[in-house]
Design a protein around this motif. Structure first.
Motif, PDB file in Angstrom:
ATOM      1  N   PRO A  89    -101.710  15.084   7.378  1.00 40.80           N
ATOM      2  CA  PRO A  89    -101.633  13.814   7.576  1.00 40.80           C
ATOM      3  C   PRO A  89    -103.010  13.716   8.767  1.00 40.80           C
ATOM      4  N   GLN A  90    -102.889  14.293   9.805  1.00 38.31           N
ATOM      5  CA  GLN A  90    -103.189  13.967  11.235  1.00 38.31           C
ATOM      6  C   GLN A  90    -104.519  14.383  10.622  1.00 38.31           C
ATOM      7  N   VAL A  91    -104.694  16.038   9.736  1.00 39.94           N
ATOM      8  CA  VAL A  91    -105.844  16.316   9.594  1.00 39.94           C
ATOM      9  C   VAL A  91    -107.113  16.458   8.823  1.00 39.94           C
ATOM     10  N   ARG A  92    -106.443  15.894   7.800  1.00 40.50           N
ATOM     11  CA  ARG A  92    -107.165  14.622   6.512  1.00 40.50           C
ATOM     12  C   ARG A  92    -107.841  12.981   7.416  1.00 40.50           C
ATOM     13  N   SER A  93    -107.380  13.131   7.954  1.00 39.98           N
ATOM     14  CA  SER A  93    -107.146  11.610   9.168  1.00 39.98           C
ATOM     15  C   SER A  93    -108.286  11.286   9.915  1.00 39.98           C
ATOM     16  N   ARG A  94    -108.383  12.559  10.691  1.00 37.26           N
ATOM     17  CA  ARG A  94    -109.589  13.235  12.008  1.00 37.26           C
ATOM     18  C   ARG A  94    -110.809  13.217  11.273  1.00 37.26           C
ATOM     19  N   LEU A  95    -110.251  13.730   9.889  1.00 36.39           N
ATOM     20  CA  LEU A  95    -111.760  14.534   9.601  1.00 36.39           C
ATOM     21  C   LEU A  95    -112.521  13.305   8.062  1.00 36.39           C
ATOM     22  N   LEU A  96    -111.762  12.712   7.547  1.00 40.14           N
ATOM     23  CA  LEU A  96    -112.078  11.120   6.752  1.00 40.14           C
ATOM     24  C   LEU A  96    -113.104  10.000   8.050  1.00 40.14           C
ATOM     25  N   LEU A  97    -112.195  10.032   9.473  1.00 43.12           N
ATOM     26  CA  LEU A  97    -112.727   8.925  10.372  1.00 43.12           C
ATOM     27  C   LEU A  97    -114.085  10.210  11.107  1.00 43.12           C
ATOM     28  N   LEU A  98    -114.391  11.375  11.088  1.00 44.09           N
ATOM     29  CA  LEU A  98    -115.690  11.732  11.474  1.00 44.09           C
ATOM     30  C   LEU A  98    -116.454  12.046  10.281  1.00 44.09           C
ATOM     31  N   LEU A  99    -116.140  12.093   8.818  1.00 48.13           N
ATOM     32  CA  LEU A  99    -117.422  12.125   8.092  1.00 48.13           C
ATOM     33  C   LEU A  99    -117.491  11.120   7.648  1.00 48.13           C
ATOM     34  N   SER A 100    -116.953   9.653   7.800  1.00 52.97           N
ATOM     35  CA  SER A 100    -117.355   7.623   7.282  1.00 52.97           C
ATOM     36  C   SER A 100    -117.968   7.378   8.828  1.00 52.97           C
ATOM     37  N   SER A 101    -118.485   8.516  10.076  1.00 51.19           N
ATOM     38  CA  SER A 101    -119.077   8.013  10.801  1.00 51.19           C
ATOM     39  C   SER A 101    -120.550   8.643  10.870  1.00 51.19           C
ATOM     40  N   LYS A 102    -120.750   9.855  10.021  1.00 52.93           N
ATOM     41  CA  LYS A 102    -121.864  10.108   9.517  1.00 52.93           C
ATOM     42  C   LYS A 102    -122.752   9.864   8.801  1.00 52.93           C
ATOM     43  N   ASP A 103    -124.820   9.471   8.917  1.00 52.03           N
ATOM     44  CA  ASP A 103    -125.561   8.453   8.452  1.00 52.03           C
ATOM     45  C   ASP A 103    -125.547   9.240   7.447  1.00 52.03           C
ATOM     46  N   SER A 104    -126.261   9.019   5.913  1.00 48.22           N
ATOM     47  CA  SER A 104    -126.164  10.007   4.807  1.00 48.22           C
ATOM     48  C   SER A 104    -127.549  10.887   4.775  1.00 48.22           C
ATOM     49  N   THR A 105    -128.292  10.221   5.691  1.00 51.64           N
ATOM     50  CA  THR A 105    -129.265  11.648   5.903  1.00 51.64           C
ATOM     51  C   THR A 105    -129.345  11.934   7.688  1.00 51.64           C
ATOM     52  N   GLU A 106    -128.222  12.191   7.977  1.00 59.89           N
ATOM     53  CA  GLU A 106    -128.411  12.889   8.988  1.00 59.89           C
ATOM     54  C   GLU A 106    -127.311  14.422   8.869  1.00 59.89           C
ATOM     55  N   ILE A 107    -126.619  14.660   7.526  1.00 60.15           N
ATOM     56  CA  ILE A 107    -125.871  15.088   7.316  1.00 60.15           C
ATOM     57  C   ILE A 107    -126.449  15.900   5.584  1.00 60.15           C
ATOM     58  N   LEU A 108    -128.093  15.369   5.491  1.00 63.31           N
ATOM     59  CA  LEU A 108    -128.605  16.487   4.171  1.00 63.31           C
ATOM     60  C   LEU A 108    -129.332  17.212   4.522  1.00 63.31           C
ATOM     61  N   SER A 109    -130.066  17.357   5.818  1.00 60.57           N
ATOM     62  CA  SER A 109    -130.705  17.915   6.419  1.00 60.57           C
ATOM     63  C   SER A 109    -129.523  19.523   6.846  1.00 60.57           C
ATOM     64  N   ALA A 110    -130.602  20.905   6.166  1.00 65.63           N
ATOM     65  CA  ALA A 110    -129.351  21.747   7.071  1.00 65.63           C
ATOM     66  C   ALA A 110    -128.791  21.676   8.256  1.00 65.63           C
ATOM     67  N   GLU A 111    -130.072  21.499   8.970  1.00 59.40           N
ATOM     68  CA  GLU A 111    -128.587  21.626  10.615  1.00 59.40           C
ATOM     69  C   GLU A 111    -128.163  20.865  10.686  1.00 59.40           C
ATOM     70  N   GLY A 112    -128.695  19.061   9.372  1.00 61.42           N
ATOM     71  CA  GLY A 112    -127.235  17.728  10.287  1.00 61.42           C
ATOM     72  C   GLY A 112    -125.826  19.015   9.668  1.00 61.42           C
ATOM     73  N   LYS A 113    -126.281  19.953   8.237  1.00 61.81           N
ATOM     74  CA  LYS A 113    -124.545  20.188   7.590  1.00 61.81           C
ATOM     75  C   LYS A 113    -124.296  21.056   8.848  1.00 61.81           C
ATOM     76  N   GLU A 114    -124.842  22.110   9.779  1.00 67.55           N
ATOM     77  CA  GLU A 114    -124.254  23.335  10.525  1.00 67.55           C
ATOM     78  C   GLU A 114    -123.728  21.922  11.775  1.00 67.55           C
ATOM     79  N   LYS A 115    -124.830  21.429  12.040  1.00 69.23           N
ATOM     80  CA  LYS A 115    -123.788  19.953  12.870  1.00 69.23           C
ATOM     81  C   LYS A 115    -122.311  19.572  12.900  1.00 69.23           C
TER      82      LYS A 115
END
Length: 168
Positions: A109-135
């Motif tokens: 539950p802690q892991v999923r909560s941390r990851l949900l908060l992290l993923l929902s804070s990202k912008d779509s343009t930020e994670i579409l590039s290869a560098e964004g995925k590596e980050k």
């Protein structure tokens, strides 16, 4: 004339000088040959023994197979200026050993909560590039590795592998 037969008797008792030198050279050559053969055999024996010792060292420390932990898929809303954007993502974590798998599963539950908060804070343009995925991979490792208790040890996560990555 008595002296002549005495000299002949002395000459017949002593071997000729040429034959004794030949025997001495043959004996010396045989001894040298035996020493070289013994040294070569010892070197060969020791090199095989040390090679076998090195093989035992390598066998004593076999390479550990990677340990993976598949996480359930995540679906989150992304930060976006131009309308609603969603991220559906599935991933697998690579950890050090089975003990880490057990620890992460116990605190899922802690892991999923941390990851949900992290993923929902990202912008779509930020994670579409290869560098964004590596980050994103490095951010996920950082979030999952955080200790679950105040003074606990961090988890040993060495990799994140995306098995599904859809942005809509």
């Amino acid at each position: 004339m008595a002296k002549a037969p005495a000299k002949a008797a002395e000459a017949s008792d002593a071997p000729p000088a040429g034959k004794s030198k030949k025997k001495l050279l043959i004996i010396i050559a045989a001894v040298v040959f035996l020493l070289v053969a013994a040294g070569g055999g010892a070197a060969l024996f020791l090199s095989k023994k040390s090679a076998a010792g090195k093989e035992k060292e390598h066998k004593a420390e076999p390479a550990k197979a990677p340990v993976f932990l598949a996480l359930e898929p995540f679906t989150v809303n992304l930060q976006s200026d131009g309308g609603d954007k969603y991220l559906q993502i599935s991933m697998t974590l690579q950890v050090q050993d089975e003990e880490q798998v057990t620890l992460i599963k116990a605190n899922m539950p802690q892991v999923r909560s941390r990851l949900l908060l992290l993923l929902s804070s990202k912008d779509s343009t930020e994670i579409l590039s290869a560098e964004g995925k590596e980050k994103l991979v490095s951010d996920i490792i950082e979030k999952v590795a955080q200790p679950f208790t105040a003074k606990g040890e961090p988890q040993k996560v060495s990799g994140v592998f995306f098995t599904s990555f859809v942005v809509q």
